[in-house]
Design a protein around this motif. Structure first.
Motif, PDB file in Angstrom:
ATOM      1  N   ASN A   1     -17.688 -43.826 -28.773  1.00 21.97           N
ATOM      2  CA  ASN A   1     -18.597 -44.292 -29.819  1.00 21.97           C
ATOM      3  C   ASN A   1     -19.231 -45.637 -29.506  1.00 21.97           C
ATOM      4  O   ASN A   1     -20.433 -45.784 -29.599  1.00 21.97           O
ATOM      5  N   ARG A   2     -18.472 -46.621 -29.146  1.00 23.27           N
ATOM      6  CA  ARG A   2     -19.027 -47.960 -28.934  1.00 23.27           C
ATOM      7  C   ARG A   2     -18.790 -48.467 -27.521  1.00 23.27           C
ATOM      8  O   ARG A   2     -18.666 -49.664 -27.290  1.00 23.27           O
ATOM      9  N   GLN A   3     -18.705 -47.559 -26.590  1.00 26.65           N
ATOM     10  CA  GLN A   3     -18.612 -47.932 -25.186  1.00 26.65           C
ATOM     11  C   GLN A   3     -19.264 -46.847 -24.349  1.00 26.65           C
ATOM     12  O   GLN A   3     -19.469 -45.729 -24.806  1.00 26.65           O
ATOM     13  N   HIS A   4     -19.620 -47.178 -23.134  1.00 26.65           N
ATOM     14  CA  HIS A   4     -20.277 -46.234 -22.250  1.00 26.65           C
ATOM     15  C   HIS A   4     -19.676 -46.368 -20.860  1.00 26.65           C
ATOM     16  O   HIS A   4     -19.100 -47.400 -20.506  1.00 26.65           O
ATOM     17  N   GLY A   5     -19.795 -45.324 -20.077  1.00 28.56           N
ATOM     18  CA  GLY A   5     -19.217 -45.324 -18.737  1.00 28.56           C
ATOM     19  C   GLY A   5     -20.254 -45.027 -17.676  1.00 28.56           C
ATOM     20  O   GLY A   5     -21.214 -44.288 -17.909  1.00 28.56           O
ATOM     21  N   GLN A   6     -20.045 -45.590 -16.489  1.00 26.96           N
ATOM     22  CA  GLN A   6     -20.933 -45.334 -15.361  1.00 26.96           C
ATOM     23  C   GLN A   6     -20.108 -44.890 -14.163  1.00 26.96           C
ATOM     24  O   GLN A   6     -19.044 -45.449 -13.877  1.00 26.96           O
ATOM     25  N   TYR A   7     -20.634 -43.884 -13.477  1.00 30.30           N
ATOM     26  CA  TYR A   7     -19.952 -43.344 -12.309  1.00 30.30           C
ATOM     27  C   TYR A   7     -20.016 -44.337 -11.155  1.00 30.30           C
ATOM     28  O   TYR A   7     -21.055 -44.951 -10.907  1.00 30.30           O
ATOM     29  N   LEU A   8     -18.905 -44.499 -10.445  1.00 30.84           N
ATOM     30  CA  LEU A   8     -18.848 -45.402  -9.299  1.00 30.84           C
ATOM     31  C   LEU A   8     -19.085 -44.603  -8.025  1.00 30.84           C
ATOM     32  O   LEU A   8     -18.254 -43.785  -7.631  1.00 30.84           O
ATOM     33  N   GLY A   9     -20.234 -44.809  -7.402  1.00 27.99           N
ATOM     34  CA  GLY A   9     -20.593 -44.069  -6.198  1.00 27.99           C
ATOM     35  C   GLY A   9     -19.847 -44.550  -4.964  1.00 27.99           C
ATOM     36  O   GLY A   9     -19.170 -45.586  -4.979  1.00 27.99           O
ATOM     37  N   GLN A  10     -20.014 -43.828  -3.868  1.00 29.64           N
ATOM     38  CA  GLN A  10     -19.242 -44.087  -2.658  1.00 29.64           C
ATOM     39  C   GLN A  10     -19.655 -45.363  -1.939  1.00 29.64           C
ATOM     40  O   GLN A  10     -18.851 -45.949  -1.211  1.00 29.64           O
ATOM     41  N   THR A  11     -20.899 -45.799  -2.129  1.00 24.03           N
ATOM     42  CA  THR A  11     -21.389 -46.943  -1.351  1.00 24.03           C
ATOM     43  C   THR A  11     -21.485 -48.222  -2.165  1.00 24.03           C
ATOM     44  O   THR A  11     -22.095 -49.188  -1.717  1.00 24.03           O
ATOM     45  N   THR A  12     -20.898 -48.241  -3.363  1.00 27.57           N
ATOM     46  CA  THR A  12     -20.944 -49.448  -4.181  1.00 27.57           C
ATOM     47  C   THR A  12     -19.908 -50.448  -3.691  1.00 27.57           C
ATOM     48  O   THR A  12     -19.219 -50.241  -2.680  1.00 27.57           O
ATOM     49  N   GLU A  13     -19.769 -51.562  -4.444  1.00 25.51           N
ATOM     50  CA  GLU A  13     -18.753 -52.556  -4.081  1.00 25.51           C
ATOM     51  C   GLU A  13     -17.338 -52.049  -4.334  1.00 25.51           C
ATOM     52  O   GLU A  13     -16.355 -52.686  -3.936  1.00 25.51           O
ATOM     53  N   TYR A  14     -17.228 -50.919  -5.018  1.00 24.22           N
ATOM     54  CA  TYR A  14     -15.926 -50.308  -5.248  1.00 24.22           C
ATOM     55  C   TYR A  14     -15.670 -49.259  -4.171  1.00 24.22           C
ATOM     56  O   TYR A  14     -16.556 -48.512  -3.784  1.00 24.22           O
ATOM     57  N   ASP A  15     -14.462 -49.186  -3.702  1.00 26.26           N
ATOM     58  CA  ASP A  15     -14.072 -48.158  -2.742  1.00 26.26           C
ATOM     59  C   ASP A  15     -12.940 -47.336  -3.345  1.00 26.26           C
ATOM     60  O   ASP A  15     -11.994 -47.891  -3.921  1.00 26.26           O
ATOM     61  N   THR A  16     -13.033 -46.026  -3.204  1.00 29.36           N
ATOM     62  CA  THR A  16     -12.063 -45.135  -3.840  1.00 29.36           C
ATOM     63  C   THR A  16     -10.635 -45.464  -3.426  1.00 29.36           C
ATOM     64  O   THR A  16      -9.717 -45.493  -4.262  1.00 29.36           O
ATOM     65  N   ARG A  17     -10.418 -45.751  -2.151  1.00 28.72           N
ATOM     66  CA  ARG A  17      -9.058 -46.019  -1.685  1.00 28.72           C
ATOM     67  C   ARG A  17      -8.500 -47.302  -2.281  1.00 28.72           C
ATOM     68  O   ARG A  17      -7.296 -47.393  -2.581  1.00 28.72           O
ATOM     69  N   LEU A  18      -9.354 -48.298  -2.475  1.00 28.52           N
ATOM     70  CA  LEU A  18      -8.895 -49.540  -3.098  1.00 28.52           C
ATOM     71  C   LEU A  18      -8.675 -49.359  -4.596  1.00 28.52           C
ATOM     72  O   LEU A  18      -7.719 -49.900  -5.162  1.00 28.52           O
ATOM     73  N   ILE A  19      -9.573 -48.591  -5.235  1.00 30.43           N
ATOM     74  CA  ILE A  19      -9.417 -48.361  -6.672  1.00 30.43           C
ATOM     75  C   ILE A  19      -8.098 -47.656  -6.959  1.00 30.43           C
ATOM     76  O   ILE A  19      -7.391 -47.971  -7.930  1.00 30.43           O
ATOM     77  N   ASN A  20      -7.728 -46.703  -6.117  1.00 31.39           N
ATOM     78  CA  ASN A  20      -6.504 -45.937  -6.356  1.00 31.39           C
ATOM     79  C   ASN A  20      -5.240 -46.773  -6.208  1.00 31.39           C
ATOM     80  O   ASN A  20      -4.147 -46.306  -6.565  1.00 31.39           O
ATOM     81  N   LEU A  21      -5.362 -47.998  -5.688  1.00 32.16           N
ATOM     82  CA  LEU A  21      -4.209 -48.896  -5.630  1.00 32.16           C
ATOM     83  C   LEU A  21      -3.928 -49.555  -6.969  1.00 32.16           C
ATOM     84  O   LEU A  21      -2.867 -50.154  -7.157  1.00 32.16           O
ATOM     85  N   SER A  22      -4.849 -49.440  -7.905  1.00 30.72           N
ATOM     86  CA  SER A  22      -4.690 -50.076  -9.212  1.00 30.72           C
ATOM     87  C   SER A  22      -3.613 -49.354 -10.021  1.00 30.72           C
ATOM     88  O   SER A  22      -3.444 -48.135  -9.906  1.00 30.72           O
TER      89      SER A  22
END
Length: 739
Positions: A131-152
């Motif tokens: 309702n009061r928030q929105h989400g954006q998909y994190l693509g492969q070439t952004t400053e985020y990396d899937t392998r690093l995110i999965n360490l969270s």
């Protein structure tokens, strides 16, 4: 890292303190820090510290009382129009505040987090409809990396609070970042919602019922139970564009509600004027409802916009709609909704590319959406509305699925014939352009034939139920628009006189079949929901007929097409009383050169230059070889014409302005027409096609372009060695499907 504040710093249920009688409960009100920052306060279940305070390692207190908000006087705002908030008109500012204060009075604060909803709800754990928030998909070439995110350290719900927002993991390879909306954005949204509702009040629920009775069955981009669950609580849980879009479309069927028919109709123009401004505000806060609103607004009469289509494709990519969500950790209903919404946008892109003459924006290399299945449609025939004038759910579902499969054929047609590289490649074929085009058209024509033969009987144009609307008209119209588009590509070059009469005869049959379809439309079709491209699809058929008229080789042929176009114009004119989008094609034909000199006499054929490929000059040897080939073919073509005369098969088949309309060259003066009897003898082929009045011809390429065993077509010398001919287009014939 989080820190738990001392107990004495938190006057809440944990230490026995009670809130003041006039204060919100802790669950309802933001903490002191979030209130100062004017940010959304999200309190996880069974937690003592909100997410924002956890991320900042701050104490989460509920001590301070809400400050009284200062409101400008409405008359002051009228004097200072420039002081309005960005993205909102002064009218919106004035009206929304008036509605809030004087019409609705005190309103319960809207729900901020569906996870905390009491009792059962489909919206718990939703990804794209919070309702009061929105989400954006994190693509492969952004400053985020899937392998690093999965360490969270994600919690059980797949969430992890980080500095820019909350990370949400829906699968090991796919992540979103969820961001809260500011208090100012929330206030603007609520005021715009109040303004939308004030225009239709008190008929909002009746309009919602109309939408789900008539539009939704054939265009299922909503989840009915989710929409109604939110609406039953409050209309303020939606975004303004999607609420306005539902009302705008439903207002087209105002008279179909017994509760509304005798009441004054709300000002739909006011809603339509507001909707684009509201869309521009929410484009940067993507939700599934943003794409839903845009698609619905594009379906309205005169609402088509290629620019908005491009924006929706970008929003959809931000939401990850182009991905395969089959294994995502989201509610099952949302996975199905995402698939239906993605395919609806796919159709919008491809048909928009056709009617605007633009390159498609969605590319197959970046499209992983799985095909729709029966389980992706939550409503069944048992959910049909018994109200007179409703649409059938099962028929609407099949209509939607078959429109998707037809769109996939359209995609290949555009890619094969109408990209810049494809057009240039065909032009470089010079005198062989027609033959190469036929070769490329063969697989597409066979796919079209197979698609048509597999249509369920309930989707036949003549299958209608008493007192029920039928949306199959737009599906059949789209089919003929695609057939016409394919034949436009075939006759585009017309470089081979030996094939000209055959290709034009096939084009003639598609044109007359399309006209016959329009004549068969019933009130149940005309009053139903039509896809956005229908308006221009009618014009494409008219343009095709005008093109055949303009390139006629005899005065009799020109008169035939002029007569057919006149009949087409008349049918559209009388039908437009029930379907106003047809008036566009009527106006286009009225202005066409076909009828500009209607009162004059034509003594010849229109003098329109043919499109010739570059560097098509033939040398002397080619001229001699061509003459020899024509002599060898004469007897065979006569035999082929006589055989073709026996075919008389019946076809199984039987609401948007475009940015540019083709302009025909001026007709020459009557004295300038020159009739030369220099046509090859096999042009009599067209005259040997026999059909009865009312029959619908299905002269596909599989029958008309079978050149196997044609004497002389192998040729000799340079011509014979450079040509490739289409063989064995169809050994089975074109069978009647029994519609």
């Amino acid at each position: 890292m989080t820190s738990k504040p001392p107990a004495e710093a938190q006057p809440n249920a944990s230490n026995g303190a009670k809130p003041a009688a006039n204060a919100w409960t802790r669950r309802d009100r933001p903490c002191d820090a979030c209130r100062r920052r004017k940010s959304r306060c999200i309190m996880p279940q069974d937690a003592e510290t909100c997410i924002m305070c956890q991320s900042r390692a701050e104490q989460c207190t509920f001590v301070q009382s809400p400050q009284r908000r200062k409101r400008r006087r409405i008359d002051d705002e009228e004097k200072n129009g420039s002081a309005t908030k960005p993205g909102r008109s002064p009218e919106t500012e004035r009206s929304s505040k008036t509605n809030y204060i004087f019409i609705y009075g005190h309103i319960k604060p809207p729900i901020n987090d569906y996870t905390s909803l009491p009792g059962p709800s489909l919206l718990k754990q939703t990804l794209g409809l919070q309702n009061r928030q929105h989400g954006q998909y994190l693509g492969q070439t952004t400053e985020y990396d899937t392998r690093l995110i999965n360490l969270s350290p994600f919690n059980g719900r797949g969430e992890y609070v980080s500095t820019p927002g909350t990370l949400r993991r829906v699968s090991p390879q796919n992540h979103f970042i969820m961001k809260s909306e500011s208090q100012a954005e929330v206030d603007d949204e609520l005021e715009n919602l109040d303004l939308v509702e004030s225009i239709v009040k008190p008929h909002g629920r009746a309009l919602v019922d109309l939408y789900f009775r008539i539009v939704h069955p054939s265009f299922p981009i909503m989840h009915k139970k989710v929409f109604l669950e939110k609406y039953d609580r409050t209309y303020r849980e939606f975004t303004p564009p999607v609420l306005a879009a539902v009302y705008i479309l439903a207002l087209n069927w105002w008279s179909y509600s017994p509760d509304l028919v005798n009441l004054p109709k709300p000002d739909v123009l006011k809603l339509e004027k507001m909707a684009p401004k509201m869309m521009s505000v929410v484009l940067n806060r993507p939700k599934l409802s943003t794409v839903q609103a845009g698609l619905l607004l594009l379906q309205r009469p005169d609402g088509d916009s290629w620019a908005l289509t491009g924006q929706l494709v970008a929003v959809a990519q931000n939401l990850g709609l182009h991905l395969d969500c089959s294994t995502w950790k989201i509610p099952e209903w949302e996975r199905s909704l995402r698939k239906r919404l993605a395919w609806a946008l796919y159709m919008q892109d491809k048909w928009g590319a056709l009617i605007h003459g633009r390159p498609p924006l969605i590319h197959e290399d970046d499209w992983l959406v799985k095909p729709l299945e029966a389980r992706d449609f939550p409503e069944t025939a048992d959910d049909d509305d018994d109200e007179e004038g409703s649409s059938e759910i099962e028929k609407g579902k099949l209509n939607f699925l078959n429109m998707i499969s037809l769109t996939e054929i359209l995609t290949d047609t555009l890619k094969t014939f109408f990209t810049l590289k494809a057009t240039a490649a065909l032009e470089n074929e010079h005198e062989n352009a027609t033959l190469v085009t036929l070769d490329k058209a063969k697989p597409i024509q066979l796919r079209l034939k197979e698609w048509h033969s597999r249509l369920p009987p309930c989707l036949a144009i003549g299958d209608t139920r008493a007192r029920k609307l039928s949306s199959t008209g737009s599906l059949h119209l789209a089919y003929f628009a695609l057939e016409v588009t394919l034949h436009r590509a075939i006759i585009r070059f017309d470089t081979d006189p030996s094939l000209s009469s055959i290709t034009r005869a096939a084009a003639k049959q598609r044109f007359t079949s399309a006209i016959d379809l329009i004549a068969k439309l019933e009130p149940a079709h005309l009053q139903s929901f039509w896809y956005f491209a229908s308006k221009t699809n009618l014009a494409i058929i008219g343009t095709f007929g005008s093109l055949l008229w303009a390139t006629s080789q005899t005065s009799d042929e020109a008169e035939f097409y002029r007569s057919q176009l006149a009949e087409y114009r008349w049918t559209l004119r009388v039908s437009s009383k029930a379907a106003e989008f047809m008036k566009f094609t009527v106006g286009m034909l009225d202005a066409s050169m076909v009828f500009v000199k209607e009162n004059g006499s034509k003594t010849g054929t229109p003098n329109v230059p043919r499109l010739e490929p570059a560097n098509s000059t033939e040398n002397a040897d080619s001229q001699v070889s061509k003459s020899l080939m024509e002599m060898d073919m004469n007897q065979h073509i006569q035999d082929f014409s006589n055989a073709a005369a026996g075919f008389n098969e019946v076809s199984p088949s039987v609401g948007y302005s475009t940015e540019s309309v083709g302009i025909y060259d001026q007709d020459p003066e009557p004295g300038q027409f020159v009739q030369e009897n220099n046509l090859p003898p096999w042009t009599d082929f067209a005259e040997n096609v026999n059909f009865s009045s009312g029959d619908i011809q299905d002269w596909g390429l599989d029958q008309l372009y079978n050149f196997e065993s044609v004497p002389g077509m192998q040729g000799t010398g340079a011509v014979g060695s450079s040509r490739r001919f289409v063989q064995e287009y169809d050994e089975r014939g074109n069978n009647f499907a029994g519609f």
